[in-house]
Design a protein around this motif. Structure first.
Motif: not given
Length: 158
Positions: A1, A152, A156-157
């Motif tokens: 990230l 991840e 990101f959601q």
């Protein structure tokens, strides 16, 4: 990230490290100043608009509240309310697995102040995250790429 990484163990006081090295489990009194210092690090990163990852055994709900809200979590002594505005937005990743698997991994670790004999005390202290905490649970029995992908996706959601 590409985020800054912090290992919470690096921020334990010399007294806490000595205590653990002697096989003595930490108590709330030992952990609270450490958690407050970690909150300050996360708050500093947040105020700089930086994302960060903190590897930390935040075993109790109160410990996680301190990471989110600092000393106000101690002072309020009120249960978190659904929809309550958190001081910091933190996604807790509860890495879950059988004690024997974790013990085997600890046995392989070299040069760390916490002996594997303290693992049981951590399991005894553990309060797994639950609603309304912002968390996901991932199994450490999955492969590392699977674990990373799951985290991840949640980052990101969410």
């Amino acid at each position: 990230l590409g985020w800054k990484f912090y290992d919470a163990d690096d921020y334990h006081s010399p007294e806490n490290k000595r205590k653990m090295a002697e096989g003595i489990p930490l108590n709330d009194e030992d952990r609270i100043p450490w958690l407050c210092a970690l909150h300050d690090i996360l708050r500093r990163e947040d105020s700089s608009k930086q994302n960060a990852i903190l590897a930390c055994s935040a075993l109790k709900k109160m410990y996680r509240r301190i990471l989110v809200s600092g000393t106000s979590a101690i002072e309020s002594n009120q249960p978190e309310q659904p929809g309550e505005k958190a001081a910091l937005k933190i996604l807790f990743v509860h890495v879950d697995g059988p004690i024997d698997v974790i013990a085997a991994r600890l046995e392989k670790r070299r040069g760390h102040f916490m002996p594997p004999e303290l693992l049981k005390s951590q399991f005894d202290t553990l309060e797994p995250p639950s609603a309304p905490e912002n968390f996901i649970t991932v199994s450490l029995e999955k492969s590392l790429p699977e674990i990373v992908l799951e985290i991840e996706r949640a980052v990101f959601q969410g």
